[in-house]
Design an enzyme around this catalytic site. Structure first.
Site, short mmCIF file in Angstrom:
data_model
loop_
_atom_site.label_atom_id
_atom_site.label_comp_id
_atom_site.label_asym_id
_atom_site.label_seq_id
_atom_site.Cartn_x
_atom_site.Cartn_y
_atom_site.Cartn_z
N GLU A 1 30.80 -20.99 0.25
CA GLU A 1 29.59 -20.16 0.08
C GLU A 1 28.95 -20.55 -1.26
O GLU A 1 29.62 -20.55 -2.28
CB GLU A 1 29.98 -18.67 0.11
CG GLU A 1 28.93 -17.70 -0.39
CD GLU A 1 27.62 -17.73 0.40
OE1 GLU A 1 27.64 -17.55 1.62
OE2 GLU A 1 26.55 -17.96 -0.23
N CYS B 1 -5.52 18.03 -8.94
CA CYS B 1 -6.30 19.28 -8.91
C CYS B 1 -5.81 20.20 -10.03
O CYS B 1 -4.62 20.19 -10.35
CB CYS B 1 -6.09 20.02 -7.60
SG CYS B 1 -6.53 19.06 -6.19
N HIS C 1 -3.21 0.15 -3.75
CA HIS C 1 -3.13 -1.03 -2.90
C HIS C 1 -3.08 -2.24 -3.82
O HIS C 1 -3.85 -2.32 -4.79
CB HIS C 1 -4.33 -1.13 -1.95
CG HIS C 1 -4.11 -2.22 -0.93
ND1 HIS C 1 -3.47 -1.99 0.26
CD2 HIS C 1 -4.37 -3.54 -0.98
CE1 HIS C 1 -3.37 -3.14 0.92
NE2 HIS C 1 -3.91 -4.10 0.18
N GLN D 1 18.51 -17.62 -4.81
CA GLN D 1 17.84 -16.66 -3.94
C GLN D 1 17.90 -15.24 -4.53
O GLN D 1 18.58 -15.00 -5.52
CB GLN D 1 18.51 -16.65 -2.57
CG GLN D 1 20.01 -16.43 -2.63
CD GLN D 1 20.75 -16.99 -1.42
OE1 GLN D 1 20.17 -17.62 -0.57
NE2 GLN D 1 22.05 -16.76 -1.35
N PRO E 1 18.42 -22.44 -0.38
CA PRO E 1 19.57 -23.33 -0.27
C PRO E 1 19.96 -23.63 1.17
O PRO E 1 20.67 -24.60 1.42
CB PRO E 1 20.69 -22.56 -0.98
CG PRO E 1 20.26 -21.15 -1.03
CD PRO E 1 18.77 -21.15 -1.01
N ASP F 1 28.84 -12.75 3.39
CA ASP F 1 29.07 -11.31 3.59
C ASP F 1 30.47 -11.04 4.13
O ASP F 1 30.99 -9.94 4.01
CB ASP F 1 28.01 -10.72 4.53
CG ASP F 1 27.87 -11.51 5.80
OD1 ASP F 1 28.78 -11.47 6.63
OD2 ASP F 1 26.83 -12.21 5.95
N GLU G 1 -0.23 18.71 -6.45
CA GLU G 1 -1.54 18.79 -7.09
C GLU G 1 -2.49 17.71 -6.55
O GLU G 1 -3.49 17.41 -7.17
CB GLU G 1 -1.38 18.60 -8.61
CG GLU G 1 -0.47 19.60 -9.28
CD GLU G 1 1.04 19.28 -9.12
OE1 GLU G 1 1.37 18.25 -8.52
OE2 GLU G 1 1.85 20.09 -9.61
N SER G 2 -2.20 17.07 -5.41
CA SER G 2 -3.02 16.09 -4.70
C SER G 2 -2.31 14.76 -4.47
O SER G 2 -1.27 14.76 -3.83
CB SER G 2 -4.41 15.90 -5.31
OG SER G 2 -5.19 15.24 -4.32
N HIS H 1 28.22 -11.41 14.34
CA HIS H 1 29.51 -11.94 13.89
C HIS H 1 30.47 -12.20 15.05
O HIS H 1 31.25 -13.15 15.02
CB HIS H 1 30.12 -11.02 12.82
CG HIS H 1 29.34 -11.07 11.54
ND1 HIS H 1 28.81 -9.96 10.91
CD2 HIS H 1 28.95 -12.14 10.79
CE1 HIS H 1 28.16 -10.34 9.83
NE2 HIS H 1 28.22 -11.65 9.72
N SER I 1 0.86 -1.19 0.00
CA SER I 1 0.00 0.00 0.00
C SER I 1 0.88 1.22 0.00
O SER I 1 1.92 1.22 0.66
CB SER I 1 -0.84 0.07 1.28
OG SER I 1 -2.15 -0.29 1.00
N ASP J 1 28.61 -25.85 -2.84
CA ASP J 1 27.56 -26.29 -1.93
C ASP J 1 28.19 -26.85 -0.64
O ASP J 1 28.85 -27.89 -0.66
CB ASP J 1 26.75 -27.39 -2.65
CG ASP J 1 25.60 -27.90 -1.80
OD1 ASP J 1 25.49 -27.47 -0.64
OD2 ASP J 1 24.83 -28.73 -2.32
N1 SPD Z 1 17.02 -14.22 10.09
C1 SPD Z 1 18.39 -14.02 9.89
C2 SPD Z 1 19.28 -15.16 10.17
C3 SPD Z 1 20.56 -14.86 9.48
C4 SPD Z 1 21.68 -15.67 9.83
N2 SPD Z 1 22.83 -15.43 9.00
C5 SPD Z 1 23.24 -14.11 8.87
C6 SPD Z 1 24.45 -14.00 8.02
C7 SPD Z 1 25.39 -13.00 8.54
N3 SPD Z 1 26.72 -13.34 8.23
#
Ligand code: SPD
Length: 429
Positions: free
Chosen positions: A248, A83, A68, A173, A305, A228, A62-63, A204, A55, A279
């Site tokens: 990763e 308007c 939604h 993802q 994953p 990250d 002008e308004s 961390h 939403s 993986d």
């Molecule tokens: N709901 C969030 C859970 C996240 C866990 N991992 C975060 C990664 C940070 N390095």
């Protein structure tokens, strides 16, 4: 026009459902629709709703333009109200039709017909002598756009600038970096907050230091996930570490973090890092037995994953890959937000490592829904991570490295569970 304003009521149907569920795209499209029609945008407020739908309203001089959406019906209800004669709302309509890839029906009404209403002699008491905006600069648009991490019943929202710094969807993802007002830039995977510049150190430091201090001399470490870079940043604070293998699955997480979160992604150049894009579940299946001192599972929530990171097969393989005396820690979800997963993971670990070899920590995760998050630890040996650690060394380390969350007192305290959590885990004292 013999009226004060024009009001178009639009039924957009057959729209692109993904677009209708994306608060950033909708906000941008609505602002563009206003601007293309020649309107002056004053501010915008847009919310994403649970479980889906958006939403919002763009206030124009002008308004307003309002929307939604119901992505599940591929339908959006839109009001375009202007308007005066300077803005043509049909121009906005054309823009939105394209943006939403929509079929439509629309009706236009004149509002404030001058056949019906007559101007009175009303004079406001206080008239500004100066305009409320800087004519040179025009209006500053105040945007009010929210990112929401949620399930059907609970949510955590961060207001962000509306700008999208990184947005890629791959077979694994959707990875985004957005810029929030309260917590700086943040990484989101599939609509869930992973880390923010302001509070990432909570997570961390806690996923790294209690296990490293409890182990005491970890040299060979495996990190699953952690794209990250925040976890490896903490691990490389230990001089004794000889090698960190990080697996990763999604290289775009690493790229997003390197590009936009350099303080988190600061150790990807470390020569002791063995970075594998692949993986992690398969990796531990094939890992040689008795290889690692410490394994850290820094995964996402159990969708996409990361689902396989919550299975007995995975943790059995991890146990096999740990040396005798080795330890594993995994992000364990929240007792308040994901009670089921939190408890199941705990039972799963206890089934593999033994009841008294599994220990749960809680910490403040201020940007994860509910704010209460867990880390669960399994020990292949008899060490008790809360009791058998060197408090003086932990104090020295946290001072020397200027840590911001972890310290020697918090180490033991993090393992102390509230009574309701003890009950959930069947750990009544
Ligand atoms: N709901 C969030 C859970 C996240 C866990 N991992 C975060 C990664 C940070 N390095």
């Amino acid at each position: 026009m013999n009226a004060l304003g024009r009001h178009i009521l639009v039924e957009f149907s057959g729209c692109n459902a993904e677009v209708l569920n994306d608060v950033s795209i909708i906000e941008r499209s609505m602002i563009e629709a206003a601007q293309i029609a020649g309107a002056t945008v004053i501010n915008s407020t847009f919310h994403h709703f649970s479980p889906w739908g958006v939403s919002g309203v763009v206030v124009i001089q002008e308004s307003h333009l309002a929307i939604h959406t119901w992505p599940e019906y591929r339908y959006a209800a839109v009001d375009l109200f202007t308007c005066g004669d300077s803005v043509d709302p049909w121009v906005s309509f054309e823009h939105l039709k394209k943006a939403f890839q929509a079929n439509y029906s629309a009706i236009e009404m004149n509002r404030g017909s001058l056949h019906v209403i007559k101007k009175s002699d009303f004079q406001p008491q206080h008239i500004r002598t100066k305009p409320s905006f800087d004519l040179e600069k025009g209006f500053q648009i105040e945007r009010n756009v929210w990112f929401t991490d949620k399930d059907e019943n609970q949510a955590l929202s961060l207001r962000y600038t509306g700008e999208v710094l990184f947005d890629e969807t791959n077979p694994f993802q959707r990875v985004r970096v957005l810029d929030s007002y309260s917590h700086g830039k943040f990484l989101a995977i599939n609509n869930m907050v992973m880390c923010t510049e302001r509070d990432e150190f909570h997570y961390h430091e806690m996923i790294s230091h209690p296990i490293m201090q409890a182990h005491g001399n970890a040299k060979n470490i495996l990190v699953i996930g952690g794209g990250d870079g925040g976890t490896i940043r903490e691990l490389f604070k230990y001089n004794q570490v000889e090698k960190v293998t990080m697996v990763e699955i999604d290289e775009s997480v690493i790229r997003a973090s390197k590009e936009h979160l350099p303080n988190i992604a600061s150790e990807f150049g470390n020569s002791k890092l063995n970075l594998i894009i692949g993986d992690g579940i398969q990796f531990v299946k094939e890992a040689a037995a008795n290889s690692y001192d410490v394994i850290i599972v820094d995964g996402s929530d159990p969708v996409g994953p990361a689902q396989g990171l919550f299975t007995a097969e995975f943790y059995n393989n991890c146990k096999n890959a740990l040396k005798e005396g080795g330890m594993i820690i995994t992000q364990g979800e929240s007792p308040m937000f994901h009670e089921g997963t939190f408890v199941e993971l705990n039972q799963c670990l206890k089934g593999i490592f033994g009841k008294s070899q599994v220990h749960t920590m809680l910490f403040h995760a201020t940007t994860y829904p509910s704010g209460m998050w867990s880390l669960q630890m399994g020990v292949k040996g008899n060490t008790h991570p809360a009791k058998d650690f060197n408090k003086d060394k932990a104090r020295q380390f946290s001072n020397d490295k200027s840590l911001k969350y972890y310290n020697e007192d918090l180490h033991a305290a993090a393992f102390a569970l509230p009574t309701f959590v003890r009950k959930m885990l069947g750990e009544n004292a």
